[in-house]
Motif scaffolding. Structure first.
Motif, short mmCIF file in Angstrom:
data_model
loop_
_atom_site.label_atom_id
_atom_site.label_comp_id
_atom_site.label_asym_id
_atom_site.label_seq_id
_atom_site.Cartn_x
_atom_site.Cartn_y
_atom_site.Cartn_z
N GLU A 143 -1.51 -0.76 71.20
CA GLU A 143 -2.78 -0.40 70.56
C GLU A 143 -2.58 -0.05 69.09
N ARG A 144 -1.49 0.62 68.75
CA ARG A 144 -1.23 0.91 67.34
C ARG A 144 -0.85 -0.36 66.59
N ALA A 145 0.04 -1.15 67.17
CA ALA A 145 0.52 -2.34 66.47
C ALA A 145 -0.61 -3.31 66.15
N VAL A 146 -1.48 -3.53 67.12
CA VAL A 146 -2.57 -4.51 66.93
C VAL A 146 -3.51 -4.07 65.81
N GLY A 147 -3.69 -2.77 65.64
CA GLY A 147 -4.58 -2.29 64.60
C GLY A 147 -3.90 -2.00 63.27
N LEU A 148 -2.57 -2.08 63.23
CA LEU A 148 -1.85 -1.68 62.03
C LEU A 148 -1.34 -2.84 61.20
#
Length: 338
Positions: free
Chosen positions: A221-226
């Protein structure tokens, strides 16, 4: 040399303490127990074929072993010439869309006295390097070009269910070989291979160590948005079209998040992270490293090497000597020798 991008993630001090809440399904362990049991029930003994690769210091074998659902998976098994074993062994997994390549590209571990098994990643091997041989005979429904969204709306059909199962069964297969000391097996890999190694470490018992190098497939979830880089952007592109699927997609990904596998690991680890990495952001790597062994009932060490001014190449060739020293120390500490 191209200019590196500036740091875009958390400051180093915050990274080292970063322990985010990551979604974990209530049936995570049951899902993986049943997945592995079903595939192990269809496993056959690995088949080794000697290969004349033009190399005199190592013996090379073309390997086929049973992976997910009994599917045949390829690999290279390389040992010091004439070695009878049992030898300490490294099982290695490859980066995104690379294949097993050619034997002369895989000489470092055997040259250091280890048996080395390099797993071909199913369905991949045509994006870079010198190719792969393993098909993925399972359909997945609509997906974005690449592998990140193949079957992503259901954990039963997701691509990495098959790949992670292959990885665990690769460890099983290697342990059955006469040249291998089944009690001295470690796993390693870079990028996607690092993420696969984390999954294998969380699902396999009795490993000597795990060496995830700039690992992918962590803290989705963090990687996809970052990051705006592939492969994580494949998920973004998918959800930009399938606008109502986000909850289902991230629920599926939670069954495959490296943070959840890391928490279940029982062997010590040596991570690497690049602090300017736009492909696998450093906070996603630290999220896995900082949860290492947290749910396993043990307290395995999780060392990490930071490459402060590198992008996704991380330490590249400079990192392998660190890994070789580290795994030799683990073996010596266990009283097994190198």
């Amino acid at each position: 040399m191209k200019d590196a991008m500036p740091r875009f993630d958390l400051p180093p001090a915050d990274l080292r303490a970063y322990r985010p809440d990551v979604a974990e399904p209530a049936d995570f362990d049951a899902f993986w127990r049943s997945t592995l049991a079903e595939s192990r029930a269809r496993s056959e003994a690995p088949r080794l074929t000697p290969v004349d690769a033009g190399l005199t210091t190592v013996d090379v074998y073309d390997v086929t072993f049973s992976g997910y659902g009994g599917d045949p998976v390829g690999g290279w098994f390389i040992v010091p010439a004439g070695a009878e074993g049992p030898l300490p062994t490294i099982v290695e997994f490859n980066g995104y869309n690379g294949g097993r390549g050619l034997p002369h590209e895989r000489l470092a571990w055997a040259s250091a006295g280890y048996a080395h098994f390099f797993m071909d990643t199913r369905g991949q091997g045509s994006g870079w390097g010198t190719g792969g041989v393993t098909a993925d005979p399972h359909g997945t429904g609509p997906s974005v070009s690449g592998f990140m969204t193949r079957g992503v709306e259901d954990p039963d059909t997701y691509f990495y269910r098959r790949v992670f199962t292959d990885a665990v069964l690769a460890v099983d297969a290697v342990r059955s070989l006469p040249q291998v000391d089944a009690e001295r097996v470690s796993v390693s890999g870079t990028s996607q291979g690092g993420g696969i190694a984390i999954a294998a470490a969380g699902l396999s018992d009795g490993l000597v160590g795990a060496m995830p190098d700039v690992p992918f497939l962590c803290h989705f979830e963090r990687a996809v948005g970052l990051t705006d880089r592939d492969p994580y952007q494949e998920v973004v592109r998918y959800l930009s079209v399938h606008r109502d699927a986000a909850a289902r997609v991230f629920e599926t990904l939670s069954y495959f998040d490296g943070v959840n596998f890391a928490a279940r690991a029982t062997a010590p680890a040596l991570f690497s992270v690049a602090l300017m990495d736009p492909v696998c952001p450093p906070s996603t790597v630290y999220a896995a490293r900082n949860r290492w062994g947290a749910s396993s009932g043990s307290t395995p060490a999780a060392d990490i090497v930071e490459y402060a001014f590198n992008e996704h190449e991380g330490g590249s060739g400079a990192h392998w000597p660190r890994q070789a020293r580290w795994v030799a120390e683990r073996l010596a500490g266990a009283g097994a020798g190198g």
